[in-house]
Structures are given as C-alpha cells and as structure tokens.
Design a protein around this motif. Structure first.
Motif, PDB file in Angstrom:
ATOM      1  N   LEU A 189       9.600  59.883   6.392  1.00  0.00           N
ATOM      2  CA  LEU A 189       9.432  61.215   5.354  1.00  0.00           C
ATOM      3  C   LEU A 189       9.293  62.675   6.179  1.00  0.00           C
ATOM      4  O   LEU A 189       9.842  63.697   5.599  1.00  0.00           O
ATOM      5  N   TYR A 190       8.145  62.360   6.844  1.00  0.00           N
ATOM      6  CA  TYR A 190       7.923  63.529   7.727  1.00  0.00           C
ATOM      7  C   TYR A 190       9.162  64.344   8.499  1.00  0.00           C
ATOM      8  O   TYR A 190       8.848  65.229   8.670  1.00  0.00           O
ATOM      9  N   GLU A 191       9.951  63.475   9.141  1.00  0.00           N
ATOM     10  CA  GLU A 191      11.148  63.898   9.849  1.00  0.00           C
ATOM     11  C   GLU A 191      11.979  64.582   8.834  1.00  0.00           C
ATOM     12  O   GLU A 191      12.883  65.270   9.251  1.00  0.00           O
ATOM     13  N   MET A 192      11.957  64.395   7.568  1.00  0.00           N
ATOM     14  CA  MET A 192      13.120  64.691   6.723  1.00  0.00           C
ATOM     15  C   MET A 192      12.768  65.703   5.912  1.00  0.00           C
ATOM     16  O   MET A 192      13.649  66.347   5.155  1.00  0.00           O
ATOM     17  N   LEU A 193      11.426  65.951   5.646  1.00  0.00           N
ATOM     18  CA  LEU A 193      10.881  67.141   4.727  1.00  0.00           C
ATOM     19  C   LEU A 193       9.737  67.570   5.723  1.00  0.00           C
ATOM     20  O   LEU A 193       8.894  67.078   6.426  1.00  0.00           O
ATOM     21  N   ASP A 194       9.857  69.118   5.252  1.00  0.00           N
ATOM     22  CA  ASP A 194       8.577  69.816   5.769  1.00  0.00           C
ATOM     23  C   ASP A 194       7.200  69.228   5.421  1.00  0.00           C
ATOM     24  O   ASP A 194       7.173  68.703   4.146  1.00  0.00           O
ATOM     25  N   VAL A 195       6.280  69.404   6.345  1.00  0.00           N
ATOM     26  CA  VAL A 195       4.768  68.372   5.784  1.00  0.00           C
ATOM     27  C   VAL A 195       4.503  69.063   4.626  1.00  0.00           C
ATOM     28  O   VAL A 195       3.865  68.304   3.483  1.00  0.00           O
ATOM     29  N   GLU A 196       4.438  70.385   4.320  1.00  0.00           N
ATOM     30  CA  GLU A 196       3.956  71.125   3.105  1.00  0.00           C
ATOM     31  C   GLU A 196       4.849  70.459   1.961  1.00  0.00           C
ATOM     32  O   GLU A 196       4.158  70.204   0.960  1.00  0.00           O
ATOM     33  N   ILE A 197       6.152  70.434   2.135  1.00  0.00           N
ATOM     34  CA  ILE A 197       6.622  69.844   0.926  1.00  0.00           C
ATOM     35  C   ILE A 197       6.483  68.509   0.515  1.00  0.00           C
ATOM     36  O   ILE A 197       6.211  68.020  -0.590  1.00  0.00           O
ATOM     37  N   PHE A 198       6.194  67.842   1.597  1.00  0.00           N
ATOM     38  CA  PHE A 198       6.036  66.450   1.406  1.00  0.00           C
ATOM     39  C   PHE A 198       4.728  66.210   0.754  1.00  0.00           C
ATOM     40  O   PHE A 198       4.445  65.360  -0.088  1.00  0.00           O
ATOM     41  N   GLN A 199       3.830  67.063   1.205  1.00  0.00           N
ATOM     42  CA  GLN A 199       2.609  67.026   0.330  1.00  0.00           C
ATOM     43  C   GLN A 199       2.632  67.320  -0.851  1.00  0.00           C
ATOM     44  O   GLN A 199       1.719  66.480  -1.756  1.00  0.00           O
ATOM     45  N   MET A 255       2.287  65.954  -6.625  1.00  0.00           N
ATOM     46  CA  MET A 255       3.242  65.919  -8.001  1.00  0.00           C
ATOM     47  C   MET A 255       3.665  64.472  -8.451  1.00  0.00           C
ATOM     48  O   MET A 255       4.269  64.510  -9.435  1.00  0.00           O
ATOM     49  N   ASN A 256       3.307  63.535  -7.558  1.00  0.00           N
ATOM     50  CA  ASN A 256       3.961  62.077  -7.845  1.00  0.00           C
ATOM     51  C   ASN A 256       5.481  62.337  -7.781  1.00  0.00           C
ATOM     52  O   ASN A 256       6.107  61.251  -8.546  1.00  0.00           O
ATOM     53  N   ALA A 284      17.865  54.593   4.164  1.00  0.00           N
ATOM     54  CA  ALA A 284      17.461  54.533   2.617  1.00  0.00           C
ATOM     55  C   ALA A 284      16.578  55.721   2.338  1.00  0.00           C
ATOM     56  O   ALA A 284      16.904  56.262   1.287  1.00  0.00           O
ATOM     57  N   LEU A 285      15.588  56.122   3.166  1.00  0.00           N
ATOM     58  CA  LEU A 285      14.985  57.071   2.894  1.00  0.00           C
ATOM     59  C   LEU A 285      15.638  58.479   2.852  1.00  0.00           C
ATOM     60  O   LEU A 285      15.459  59.330   2.360  1.00  0.00           O
ATOM     61  N   ALA A 286      16.600  58.478   3.848  1.00  0.00           N
ATOM     62  CA  ALA A 286      17.525  59.623   3.892  1.00  0.00           C
ATOM     63  C   ALA A 286      18.243  59.945   2.763  1.00  0.00           C
ATOM     64  O   ALA A 286      18.327  61.110   2.263  1.00  0.00           O
ATOM     65  N   MET A 287      18.945  58.635   2.315  1.00  0.00           N
ATOM     66  CA  MET A 287      19.652  58.824   1.035  1.00  0.00           C
ATOM     67  C   MET A 287      18.787  58.949  -0.238  1.00  0.00           C
ATOM     68  O   MET A 287      19.104  59.764  -0.956  1.00  0.00           O
ATOM     69  N   ALA A 288      17.410  58.493  -0.199  1.00  0.00           N
ATOM     70  CA  ALA A 288      16.644  59.006  -1.315  1.00  0.00           C
ATOM     71  C   ALA A 288      16.433  60.452  -1.297  1.00  0.00           C
ATOM     72  O   ALA A 288      16.162  61.190  -2.191  1.00  0.00           O
ATOM     73  N   VAL A 289      16.214  61.064  -0.255  1.00  0.00           N
ATOM     74  CA  VAL A 289      15.904  62.640   0.011  1.00  0.00           C
ATOM     75  C   VAL A 289      17.055  63.428  -0.515  1.00  0.00           C
ATOM     76  O   VAL A 289      16.961  64.309  -1.007  1.00  0.00           O
TER      77      VAL A 289
END
Length: 327
Positions: free
Chosen positions: A197-207, A212-213, A146-151
């Motif tokens: 989410l850390y696995e699917m996005l770079d840490v900086e992008i995730f933060q 930015m909500n 579900a997280l992967a589909m969301a990303v």
C-alpha cells in the motif's frame, strides 16, 4: 552434425523505432544478443541477425514484438524485454503488447501493469466476479495486484473501504498475551500488506485512511461476527486457514463488496494433520456463478533477472548434491 547457421535481415522504416530499440549505448541490442546467443549488426535502418537458426528466429520474433510496442506508444526497458521473452516462451495466446496494455491506475496516475498472461487473467477475473481465489507460488503478484485493484476501486468510489485480512498462524492462541493494542500485536505479520500500500498511496494519505478506518488491516480471528458492505476485502496467505475459518470468512461478504483470497498451497504453516481451507474450497465452490479460481504458475513469477539466476544456480547446486550423495 553442426548446428544450422542462419542470417536474417530486418529493415526499419522509422528512425525513432530503431533508436529506441537499440537503447542507450546499444544496451537493449546487446542484451538480446546475450539472451539468444546471436550476433546483431546495425547499419542505418537495417538490422542483421546471425546465429543458430532457432535462436535467430526467436530474436527476430522478439525484435518485431518490441518494435510494435514502440510504435503503439509503449516504452521498452530491460524489464519489459525480460517480460516479453517470458510471455513468448509461455506460449500465451496473447502477445506481450496486448498484456502490457492492461493496467491498473492507483495514486496520482501511477499505472500498475500485468506482466504475464496469468496476471492478465487474474485482473480480468477480479473485474468480472464477486469472489476471486488466486492460487500460486510466491512472486506471481497475487497480493500486489489485488491491492492495486482495491486502491483503484477506492479511488473510483466503487467501494467505501479496503479490508486486509491475514491468518496469524505464528501467534497461535497466544495473540492476546502479546504487548500493545491490536495493531501493535499483529503488525509484524501484516507488514507485507503495508509495504504494498505504501507503493500505491502517499504515506500521508495511507495514514489518514487508516485513522478513518477507510483502510483496515486485521487478523482473520477478528472477522467473526462481522458483515462487510461496500468493501474490497483481501484475505492473504489463505493457505493457513482451516476449512472452518474459510467458511467463516466467506460468509462475511456484504452487499456491494468484492473478496479476493490469495494463497500458495506449497507453503502451508498449519500444524501437522490440520487441513488447509484453501485446499478444499475449490471442490465446494467451483460451480457457483460469481466465484472464480485463477491458478498462477511458475510462468507468472515476476522476479529481477539476477534473482532468477540465483534461484537456478541453487537448483543446480542442490541437484548436483543429490547426485553426489546417491553416487
């Protein structure tokens, strides 16, 4: 009566297929020998399999499937071999190579693939419906997929934000008395969502997304009164919602949004006597178009092969203990 022995020979036309099929230092062939209790001899492009008739047939079917995977450009490894065996044993209508060809692109081209027939159905259900319930045991990939589909939807600009929701049963009504702001209060309960989410996005992008909500992680209690448009909303651990909470959550759906509800009805943490919203929702919503229910089973559990052996060993130990007590 002695088991029937059989010897079958396979011939491979392409050298690259046989080389990839063998694996480094023949590790894949050795694995297949061990898994099916057969002997495999390789001479040039010829492969000879010897063993009990049924085991030889299973090994040949697997070797043919792995060869097809290689020839259509799919990479094989020990994990893929395990998944292929599991799919073939589950009597799936789809072949392993058909399931592995279904993938979700997340960050920087990383592909997350379905590994079982049930996961394949789950991904298709998310694509084709607005509200999706995914119900099954731990380890079936309910939340992760579900997280992967969301990303993927976020990257494709299909939605504007991801909202991750979880009922914080452990904190009960005392959440407000915990120190810190909202995220500090609930962070321990929501950490599994962060890990995915850390696995699917770079840490900086995730933060950045969090600041930015664009990604919002909140406890279920804070959903009351909101309407979410253009969002991909995931309710995790939904077995710990009451029927009233489930209704409240589902009515938060806004325009352009998609909702995925995941849960395991065998792991309900609600107080004794309190009914789970996930247990009754199928009877209420099963005939509404745009809503789908996907039930994952033990066949869809994706674990490290060693973990599976540990689980089986404990199961045998517990069964043996019961026998000894009853005897």
């Amino acid at each position: 009566m002695k088991p029937v022995k059989q010897k079958l020979k396979m011939e491979f036309a392409k050298n690259h297929s046989i080389a990839e099929l063998l694996g480094e230092r023949d590790k894949y062939i050795k694995k297949i020998e061990q898994d099916f209790n057969v002997d495999i001899f390789v001479l040039g492009n010829d492969v000879e399999i010897t063993g009990q008739k049924k085991n030889v047939e299973h090994a040949v079917n697997l070797l043919n499937e792995l060869t097809l995977q290689i020839n259509i450009g799919q990479k094989i490894n020990s994990e893929k071999i395990n998944d292929s065996i599991q799919i073939m044993n589950s009597k799936s209508i789809l072949k392993p190579h058909e399931i592995f060809n279904n993938y979700i692109i997340v960050n920087n081209g990383k592909k997350i693939k379905a590994r079982t027939a049930g996961q394949q159905r789950y991904i298709e259900a998310i694509k084709n419906n607005t509200i999706i319930f995914s119900i099954g045991p731990a380890g079936t990939g309910k939340t992760y997929l579900a997280l992967a589909m969301a990303v993927n939807a976020l990257k494709a600009n299909e939605i504007g934000r991801i909202v991750l929701v979880k009922p914080v049963v452990e904190a009960g009504e005392k959440l407000g008395f915990l120190p810190g702001d909202l995220y500090e209060k609930v962070n321990p309960f929501l950490k599994p969502l962060y890990d995915g989410l850390y696995e699917m996005l770079d840490v900086e992008i995730f933060q950045q997304y969090m600041e930015m909500n664009i990604i919002e992680v909140i406890p279920l209690a804070y959903m009351r009164g909101r309407t979410l448009n253009d969002s991909f909303i995931i309710l995790d651990e939904a077995q710990n919602t009451s029927p009233e909470q489930m209704k409240m959550f589902l009515t938060r759906l806004g325009f352009g949004s998609k909702v995925v509800i995941t849960g395991d009805i065998t792991q309900i943490d609600l107080p004794d006597g309190k009914q789970s919203g996930l247990m009754v929702v199928n009877n209420i919503l099963k005939n509404i178009q745009g809503i789908d229910f996907v039930y994952l089973t033990a066949d869809d559990v994706v674990r490290h092969s060693l973990v599976q052996k540990i689980v089986n060993a404990y199961k045998l130990y517990e069964e043996d203990s019961v026998k000894k007590k009853s005897g």
